[in-house]
Design an enzyme around this catalytic site. Sequence first.
Site, mmCIF file in Angstrom:
data_model
loop_
_atom_site.group_PDB
_atom_site.id
_atom_site.type_symbol
_atom_site.label_atom_id
_atom_site.label_comp_id
_atom_site.label_asym_id
_atom_site.label_seq_id
_atom_site.Cartn_x
_atom_site.Cartn_y
_atom_site.Cartn_z
ATOM 1 N N ASP A 475 35.381 26.048 44.700
ATOM 2 C CA ASP A 475 35.969 25.525 45.838
ATOM 3 C C ASP A 475 35.188 24.598 46.532
ATOM 4 O O ASP A 475 34.104 23.893 46.023
ATOM 5 C CB ASP A 475 36.047 26.830 47.073
ATOM 6 C CG ASP A 475 36.970 26.755 48.060
ATOM 7 O OD1 ASP A 475 37.900 25.578 48.265
ATOM 8 O OD2 ASP A 475 37.247 27.715 48.806
ATOM 9 N N ASP A 545 46.681 26.849 50.464
ATOM 10 C CA ASP A 545 46.321 28.055 51.148
ATOM 11 C C ASP A 545 47.528 28.722 51.726
ATOM 12 O O ASP A 545 47.518 29.697 52.153
ATOM 13 C CB ASP A 545 45.202 27.812 52.178
ATOM 14 C CG ASP A 545 43.920 27.745 51.528
ATOM 15 O OD1 ASP A 545 43.503 28.295 50.474
ATOM 16 O OD2 ASP A 545 42.962 27.288 52.432
HETATM 17 C C1 GLA Z 1 39.177 27.890 51.092
HETATM 18 C C2 GLA Z 1 40.220 28.471 49.806
HETATM 19 C C3 GLA Z 1 40.475 29.704 50.154
HETATM 20 C C4 GLA Z 1 39.210 30.598 50.648
HETATM 21 C C5 GLA Z 1 38.471 29.911 51.289
HETATM 22 C C6 GLA Z 1 37.045 30.646 51.583
HETATM 23 O O1 GLA Z 1 39.962 27.609 52.084
HETATM 24 O O2 GLA Z 1 41.327 27.606 49.840
HETATM 25 O O3 GLA Z 1 41.283 30.311 49.285
HETATM 26 O O4 GLA Z 1 38.592 30.756 49.179
HETATM 27 O O5 GLA Z 1 38.129 28.777 51.258
HETATM 28 O O6 GLA Z 1 36.212 30.431 52.370
#
Ligand code: GLA
Length: 724
Positions: A475, A545
């Site tokens: 990430d 997301d």
């Molecule tokens: C980002 C990712 C999510 C999750 C969060 C965790 O927003 O897109 O899927 O992994 O971080 O903090």
Amino acid sequence: MIGFDPQTSCFFLSGKNFSYVFAVNGVGMLQHLYYGHQIAASDAAFLIKAHGEAYAPQADDLNYDMRTDDMLSECGSFARGDFREPTVVVERADGARMSRFCYHSHKIVKGALPLKGMPCARKADETLVVTLKDDFSEVEIDLKYTVSEDSDVLVRSLAVRNGGSDPVQVKKAFSFCAELPDTRRNFSALRLTGSWAKERAPVLSPLAEGILRLHSSRGYSSHQMNPFLALLEENAGEEMGECYGFALLYSGSFAMTAECSHNGSIRVQGGISDELFGWKLCAGEVLETPQAALCYSREGLGGMSRAYHDFFRESIIDPKYVHARRPVVVNNWEATYFDFDNEKLFAIIDEAAKLGIDTFVLDDGWFGKRDSDTSGLGDWVVNGHKLKGGLQAVIDRCKQKGLRFGLWFEPEMVSEDSDLFRAHPDWAIAKAGVEPCRGRNQLILDFTRKEVVDHVFAAVSKVLRENDISYVKWDKNRDMTENYSASLSPERQGEFWHRYALGFYDLAKRLTEAFPEVFFEGCAGGGGRFDGGALYYFPQIWTSDDTDGMERTKIQWGTSILYPLSSMSCHVSACPNHQTQRTTPFFTRGAIASLGATGYELDLSKLSFEEKEQVKAQIENYKRIDELVLKGDLYRLSDPFHTNYFCEMLVAKDKSRAYLVGEQFRADPCDHSRVLRLQGLDAGTIYCVEELGLKASGGALMDAGLILPHLGDCGAWGLHIEKA
Ligand code: GLA
């Protein structure tokens, strides 16, 4: 095919359906002649006569430099009469910046050329390298063109070399310059724009005099603007009309421009962002630019997308994984956020095993002192308070239940409240004396520094070596700000963005090579780094997301304009949806998530009996169609932005079967637009549409079409179409 005719000094390149032609003109410059549908190499002489001579400057013309403003060029130069945006600008030791780049030599080599430290096409038939020399300095440019007989993608990049003894500053070095003359096509420009939870929404606008500039200055490709631009001729649609695509295989700050100039041509260029760029090249040094993938289609946007999908699958994504069945994961993020313990995770794992899911992915919060997003990043050591028995206990539970285990990292980041920051505060991107900007309460590690990348490599490797981990979610959750490294000298601060991108690629290369059995998924606050560079290391990327059953249709539609479905991670999440608060049917969420690398992002232990039965059915269905997701051709049938329906169809390359998914957004008893004409089938073959109990020829399904059933709000259907 790449040919060179010494008589006319003409280079003739062609791929599956396109030709690309340019020649060395009367003053030694590379003059562009043609880019479009395939023509015969024997027509080169005609092109030179009809399209070349009209503009070609003549050596005996004292004013010829000024005439280059009307010329279609392969590489725009600066301060010598071409007043459009330059492609390369080099500043010499005395501050002079004018250049006239002329042909020096060329070579044609078999295959693709590797690009040190950056993603690049893994394979191709042939590459042409044309070396240009500046008439006024020792600077040289290699223009590179890579083609394959079975592809409509032309890969381009360039390299700038300092052949002199004094250092020079490269002020701009885009990857390519492509010129499209006015052929009364009235081009519009398409780009993929957005924000967090709204990635890659297509925006189409007419081109007019002046410069259209797309860019990211966020340190990565970004949610807001994908490194991609397409030009569509007037009236081009999904399956008809001419389209030109320009995609950077690059994950850093970038810029792309389309300049409609006085001479009626459009100059398209792009590469590393030229905003405050500067790269010091000492004697003999070379600056390589990222590759760009150009695509020509006269079968509309759909034809362009299919050509790009094939290109990414054949030449960019790791061949080990690209066609391999993808793990069906359950990820605990939306199920627990930071608030989990062994029991909560075990409940999800146990349920996953019963439902046919094969991998459990433990998301953010497993390491350091990480109970919220204010601390812990950088400390890649398990949080033993939260997870009794450490990662091993969770992995053991997965193994007992027959599941594999995946883990989340955010390798490029650091929290100020972390042991790493306390030990190395200077490793974060910041300028001494200037309060750093925080994003999601975190700072970014300075990946321009090798010792920082080395440290992260060691820390992540340790976790991967000591635990049985088959999947990593990588990430990145904030934009870059200060753009400054204390380790770079003042005249090298303009190198910062690109050096950061090189640091990211270095870590991605080292980790993927050291752990070839680990499947790496990319992510950046959802789909913020979804680009052709990242796909080289991450066979799939978390698309967004936003997993809402309605919004996702738009995000996946837009993403598919350039990227193959197999590269999009698509999960079923809980309702009301955490981003939109909307409730959509469970079936719909599963159907939309089946158009990608499918998985789940919810607390499975909280599902009802009926929902659990649906999960089982969705996974069964996915196993039936995943070959199509991995290898099929995509046809987009109904646009979720402008109609009441979303509909996409995947067709096997041999046309023996297809899978169609659609969604109706608003129930409408009087909807008279329910006729759906299919695409991509073989007209003469008889197919069964299983769910509707219908039999028809491909021709009838494509010309007469199906009548869609009435569904409730956000109702969806999935149809299996097979050769009878
Ligand atoms: C980002 C990712 C999510 C999750 C969060 C965790 O927003 O897109 O899927 O992994 O971080 O903090």
